[in-house]
Design a protein around this motif. Structure first.
Motif, short mmCIF file in Angstrom:
data_model
loop_
_atom_site.label_atom_id
_atom_site.label_comp_id
_atom_site.label_asym_id
_atom_site.label_seq_id
_atom_site.Cartn_x
_atom_site.Cartn_y
_atom_site.Cartn_z
N LEU A 158 0.33 -6.20 -0.20
CA LEU A 158 -0.60 -6.70 0.81
C LEU A 158 -1.86 -5.84 0.85
CD1 LEU A 158 1.80 -7.77 3.70
CD2 LEU A 158 0.65 -9.19 2.01
N GLY A 159 -1.67 -4.53 0.59
CA GLY A 159 -2.83 -3.64 0.55
C GLY A 159 -3.78 -4.04 -0.58
N VAL A 160 -3.21 -4.33 -1.72
CA VAL A 160 -4.02 -4.72 -2.88
C VAL A 160 -4.76 -6.02 -2.58
CG1 VAL A 160 -3.91 -5.57 -5.25
CG2 VAL A 160 -2.57 -3.55 -4.57
N LEU A 161 -4.02 -6.99 -1.99
CA LEU A 161 -4.59 -8.32 -1.81
C LEU A 161 -5.59 -8.38 -0.66
CD1 LEU A 161 -1.46 -10.58 -2.38
CD2 LEU A 161 -3.28 -9.98 -4.00
N PHE A 162 -5.25 -7.71 0.44
CA PHE A 162 -6.07 -7.90 1.63
C PHE A 162 -6.65 -6.61 2.19
CE2 PHE A 162 -2.62 -11.09 1.66
CZ PHE A 162 -3.39 -12.24 1.45
N GLY A 163 -6.48 -5.52 1.48
CA GLY A 163 -6.84 -4.21 2.03
C GLY A 163 -8.33 -4.00 2.23
N GLY A 164 -9.14 -4.80 1.61
CA GLY A 164 -10.58 -4.62 1.79
C GLY A 164 -11.16 -3.81 0.64
N GLY A 165 -12.47 -3.69 0.70
CA GLY A 165 -13.16 -3.18 -0.48
C GLY A 165 -13.67 -1.76 -0.40
N PHE A 166 -13.03 -0.88 0.40
CA PHE A 166 -13.62 0.45 0.47
C PHE A 166 -13.30 1.30 -0.75
CE2 PHE A 166 -9.61 1.95 2.02
CZ PHE A 166 -9.16 0.95 2.86
N TYR A 167 -12.39 0.85 -1.60
CA TYR A 167 -12.24 1.48 -2.91
C TYR A 167 -12.71 0.47 -3.94
CZ TYR A 167 -9.33 5.35 -1.28
OH TYR A 167 -8.87 6.47 -0.69
N PHE A 203 -6.22 -1.54 -6.55
CA PHE A 203 -4.91 -0.90 -6.59
C PHE A 203 -4.94 0.42 -5.83
CE2 PHE A 203 -4.87 -3.73 -10.25
CZ PHE A 203 -3.75 -4.48 -9.92
N MET A 204 -6.11 1.06 -5.82
CA MET A 204 -6.28 2.28 -5.04
C MET A 204 -6.10 1.95 -3.55
SD MET A 204 -6.76 5.24 -6.24
CE MET A 204 -7.67 6.09 -4.94
N THR A 205 -6.64 0.80 -3.15
CA THR A 205 -6.49 0.41 -1.75
C THR A 205 -5.01 0.23 -1.41
OG1 THR A 205 -8.50 -0.85 -2.15
CG2 THR A 205 -7.43 -1.14 -0.02
N GLY A 206 -4.28 -0.39 -2.34
CA GLY A 206 -2.84 -0.58 -2.12
C GLY A 206 -2.15 0.76 -1.96
N LEU A 207 -2.46 1.68 -2.88
CA LEU A 207 -1.85 3.01 -2.83
C LEU A 207 -2.22 3.73 -1.55
CD1 LEU A 207 -1.98 4.63 -6.37
CD2 LEU A 207 0.02 4.11 -4.96
N PHE A 208 -3.48 3.59 -1.17
CA PHE A 208 -3.96 4.21 0.05
C PHE A 208 -3.09 3.80 1.25
CE2 PHE A 208 -6.45 3.45 3.92
CZ PHE A 208 -6.89 4.73 4.21
N HIS A 209 -2.79 2.51 1.30
CA HIS A 209 -1.97 2.03 2.41
C HIS A 209 -0.55 2.57 2.36
CE1 HIS A 209 -4.35 -0.57 4.93
NE2 HIS A 209 -5.03 -0.95 3.85
N VAL A 210 -0.07 2.86 1.16
CA VAL A 210 1.29 3.36 1.02
C VAL A 210 1.38 4.83 1.43
CG1 VAL A 210 3.10 3.93 -0.64
CG2 VAL A 210 1.97 1.70 -0.74
N VAL A 211 0.42 5.64 0.96
CA VAL A 211 0.57 7.09 1.18
C VAL A 211 -0.05 7.60 2.48
CG1 VAL A 211 0.77 7.60 -1.27
CG2 VAL A 211 -1.47 7.68 -0.17
N THR A 212 -0.76 6.75 3.18
CA THR A 212 -1.31 7.23 4.46
C THR A 212 -0.51 6.65 5.61
OG1 THR A 212 -2.84 5.38 4.50
CG2 THR A 212 -3.67 7.43 3.60
N GLY A 213 -0.68 7.24 6.76
CA GLY A 213 0.03 6.75 7.95
C GLY A 213 1.53 6.96 7.79
N GLY A 214 2.28 6.14 8.50
CA GLY A 214 3.72 6.38 8.58
C GLY A 214 4.57 5.60 7.61
N VAL A 215 3.94 4.96 6.61
CA VAL A 215 4.74 4.09 5.74
C VAL A 215 5.84 4.86 5.02
CG1 VAL A 215 4.68 2.69 3.65
CG2 VAL A 215 3.01 2.29 5.45
N MET A 216 5.52 5.99 4.41
CA MET A 216 6.53 6.70 3.64
C MET A 216 7.67 7.19 4.52
SD MET A 216 5.76 6.51 0.49
CE MET A 216 6.51 7.79 -0.48
N ILE A 217 7.33 7.89 5.59
CA ILE A 217 8.41 8.40 6.44
C ILE A 217 9.17 7.25 7.09
CG2 ILE A 217 7.00 8.73 8.53
CD1 ILE A 217 8.65 11.26 9.07
#
Ligand code: SF4
Ligand code: SF4
Lengths: 323, 444
Positions: free
Chosen positions: A223-232, A236-250
């Motif tokens: 969903l990050g890749v598809l709808f994350g927006g264009g700040f990267y 795919f960087m946007t997708g990764l950004f959504h995965v490694v930031t905030g509480g997703v991992m924990i």
């Protein structure tokens, strides 16, 4: 021959694995160690203090509620306390930590009947109560910027709760930085690396099912890749950004895999993970809040019994559901 | 090597090294044997009443038939020793109830019935002859299931059998009787397999052995090296590898439909001991009156693999192995995963007795159970892909309809779920209660 008058006549099997609830909980604590260590390295002694207070308060609250002297007991209260601490800002006042821990144990778990009977993840219930009741404090000046290896705590260097609040600024952080955890956020959520190490170990030990974190993280990424927006420039960087930031991992590795409040069927677990990812991203991308992991998991907790019921696995040698 | 692996399963502490290297020892002729009329699944035997009436006071010879039943699913029982019938009546049975049994006091001579004679060579025997010999010899599944073997050798016309599998997995911890039989009666097993293949017209024979018994594997392998249609299949060591449906899946990739018998997929499987017993019945004409069993556990002074006449009391077998210690908590007939705990050792060794265990607190784990933490470990280990926690819960709440919907009847009580449960919940016990209730309702 000697015949013991008191031969025990109980049901087979007569041998049991040595694994107990306590040993499993100790394993979870061990798995959280890398994340806890990273928290101290990044946020200093205040992080250590917050974790210790949270664990102690959780264990005490449970011991007092159950009127028992064995404070560690099955270890589940310590896990709840530590998990809660890892979702708090490093400089949270001590009373906030105590209130959060105690409500996690009592409102999140004991009023339902104790371990095994609670519907919602206790640590997240504690966190949700803090967010709702003391939102001002949770959003205030208690979010220090990480200062690797400083061990101290500089109240002047504060930042926002999460980089998710202003993703366009996040571009200043490199991906490795985000992966290792040198970004603002809760104590234990920033280091994807540390969380991943513990998570892999838990999968190896057979305590958690890869389907939940897999479904969760996978959905967030897509969903990050598809709808994350264009700040990267690279989506795919946007997708990764959504995965490694905030509480997703924990959330994906330690909260959405909480035994009691998640499905027991393999298919149900995948659905649970995907559902968490979906709701998280709905909140992040289109909701009013910058972060949605807590509420995503709590919402999915509520539908866990329904998921279990609809995903009864096909028995060995069974044909498609008919009888 | 097996191409397939079954789902789930557990790796308990096997404790096989205690007895796996000990050669089978013959127990001395017992003074007294107790022969229950039910040692198999199916209709119980009735005492012979016509020509040779079996009653108190008469003399019997070893191998003489004591009881039979005309029903197809049944198997006769024979006198294991020669002597005098001193009692007939209900006696403690390993199944946990009293069952009609004949008690024979030995005359010490071990004289055999004169009708016992070799049946001739395998080439001269027809399929029907073999079935008859197996039936008359009272042979049943020696792995513990005790299903009458001749029934398995008589599939209905519309269910041709192409594969016979010999079960040498012996996946139950502690037990090593099958292991020793494979080492010491290798040739008999292969002969028995050939006899069964002939009776069934099967084209392939497979001997499945877990890879924790490399010596047995080597020995059996060399014995069948010349045989074109018999192969040995190495099975990864995992409990319950020897369970019928798992064994069939792992060795052939065929899935026995839920609720059906292996013959549905063209397969019949027999335990290694059964194969050896069939050989003895053909070659010597001897009915099934003795078997190899493992007497072991931390409570046993000198654990051993013994060959004992059926009807030998468990207490005597334990005494033969040095007696059991004061600290023995459980006496179990069978393996520790599926065996039955006994209130006393005053029970006879019967056809299905693969082992007698005296377990102390070194072996058994006695712990209070705590609430289910929904860790789903029971779900992941269930080889039948069931939800043990949910079935047990339904059964505990008396909701048998839900238990049935969750396929409680497909549970074969392997024990993996109870074994793995960190909360130490007696899942199998609850599921068993549920199964009984469901069956009661069905039979109404
Ligand atoms: S293994 Fe035990 S605690 Fe875990 S889900 Fe099954 S019954 Fe519950
Ligand atoms: S439910 Fe039955 S078949 Fe499944 S693991 Fe438990 S005992 Fe074995």
């Amino acid at each position: 021959m000697v015949i013991n008058e008191k031969l025990i006549v109980s049901s087979s099997p007569h041998i049991r694995s040595v694994e107990s609830v306590q040993s499993v909980m100790v394993d979870v604590l061990i798995a959280l160690f890398p994340a806890a260590l990273m928290a101290v390295l990044l946020f200093g002694y205040r992080a250590l203090l917050t974790m210790l207070i949270a664990i102690a308060a959780a264990m005490l609250a449970e011991a007092i509620w159950l009127r028992k002297s064995d404070i560690f007991s099955d270890g589940s209260a310590a896990v709840t306390g530590l998990l809660l601490a890892l979702t708090l800002p490093a400089a949270a006042p001590w009373w906030l930590v105590v209130v959060g821990s105690a409500s996690a144990i009592i409102i999140g778990k004991q009023v339902f009947g104790g371990i095994g009977y609670n519907i919602f993840n206790p640590a997240l219930v504690g966190r949700a109560i803090l967010v709702v009741s003391w939102g001002g404090h949770m959003a205030g000046d208690i979010w220090p910027s990480p200062q690797p290896f400083a061990f101290g705590y500089d109240a002047a260097v504060v930042t926002g709760a999460t980089v998710l609040a202003a993703p366009e600024k996040a571009v200043t952080f490199s991906l490795p930085e985000m992966f290792i955890g040198n970004i603002p956020g809760c104590l234990g959520e920033t280091s994807a690396l540390a969380l991943l190490i513990g998570g892999l170990w838990l999968v190896y030990k057979g305590h958690i099912d890869y389907r939940i974190p897999g479904g969760f993280i996978g959905t967030v990424f897509i969903l990050g890749v598809l709808f994350g927006g264009g700040f990267y420039a690279n989506i795919f960087m946007t997708g990764l950004f959504h995965v490694v930031t905030g509480g997703v991992m924990i959330g994906a590795i330690y909260m959405a895999t909480d035994f009691v409040t998640t499905p027991v069927t393999p298919a149900g677990r995948l659905i649970f993970g995907i559902g968490c990812g979906l709701i998280t991203m709905l909140i992040r991308l289109w909701g009013a809040l910058p972060e949605g992991v807590t509420f995503a998991i709590l919402l999915m907790n509520a539908v866990t019994p329904i998921i279990d019921n609809f995903t009864i696995p096909q028995r060995f040698g069974g044909v498609k559901k008919s009888a | 090597m097996a191409k397939f692996s079954f789902r789930g399963g557990v790796h308990p502490v096997y404790s096989k090294e205690i007895t796996s290297t000990l050669a089978i020892v013959k127990m001395p002729l017992p003074q007294k044997v107790v022969v229950p009329m039910q040692q198999h699944i199916g209709a119980p035997c009735e005492l012979l009443a016509d020509v040779e009436k079996i009653e108190k006071g008469i003399e019997v010879k070893a191998g003489q038939k004591l009881g039979d039943n005309k029903g197809f699913v049944s198997a006769p029982v024979h006198a294991p020793i020669s002597g005098t019938v001193v009692d007939i009546g209900p006696y403690n049975h390993p199944l946990g109830m009293k069952i009609n049994a004949v008690t024979i006091e030995s005359d010490g001579r071990d004289e055999w019935d004169e009708n016992i004679k070799p049946a001739g060579s395998l080439e001269d025997l027809s399929a029907d002859d073999i079935r008859k010999i197996v039936r008359e010899a009272g042979i049943v599944g020696l792995g513990g299931a005790t299903f009458p073997s001749h029934v398995k050798l008589s599939p209905p016309e519309d269910k041709p059998i192409d594969v016979v599998i010999i079960n040498g997995a012996e996946c139950e911890p502690y037990l090593t009787a099958d292991h020793r039989v494979m080492l010491e009666k290798t040739e008999e097993i292969v002969f028995g397999l050939k006899a069964m293949m002939k009776a069934l017209g099967a084209s392939e024979g497979i001997i499945g052995i877990e890879d924790n018994k490399p010596d047995a594997h080597k020995q059996v392998e060399s014995m069948v090296a010349e045989e074109e249609n018999i192969r040995v299949c190495t099975l990864p060591t995992k409990y319950p590898q020897g369970a019928e449906k798992m064994l069939i899946y792992v060795t052939t990739g065929r899935v026995v439909p839920a609720g059906a018998l292996p013959m549905e997929v063209g397969i019949v499987n027999h335990n290694v001991g059964t194969a050896a017993a069939i050989t003895q019945a053909i070659r010597e004409g001897k009915p099934l009156v003795e078997r190899v069993l493992t007497v072991t556990g931390s409570g046993v002074a000198k654990p051993a693999n013994v060959q004992a006449r059926l009807g030998t009391l468990a207490s005597e077998a334990l005494d033969f192995c040095g007696g059991i210690s004061e600290s023995t908590l459980k006496v179990v007939v069978g393996g520790p995963m599926m065996g039955l705990a006994q209130p006393s050792a005053d029970i006879p060794v019967i056809k299905g007795t693969s082992g007698i265990l005296a377990l102390t607190d070194e072996d058994v784990y006695l712990a209070e159970s705590s609430p289910c933490i929904r860790c789903a470990k029971c779900v992941s280990v269930c080889p039948m892909n069931l939800m043990p926690t949910s079935i047990a819960q339904a059964s505990e709440h008396g909701d048998y309809r839900r238990a049935e919907k969750l396929y409680a009847l497909d549970c074969f009580e392997c024990g993996c779920c109870s074994y793995i449960c960190p909360s130490k919940i007696p899942l199998v016990q609850w599921i068993r209660i549920g199964k009984n209730e469901i069956m009661k309702r069905k039979n109404k």
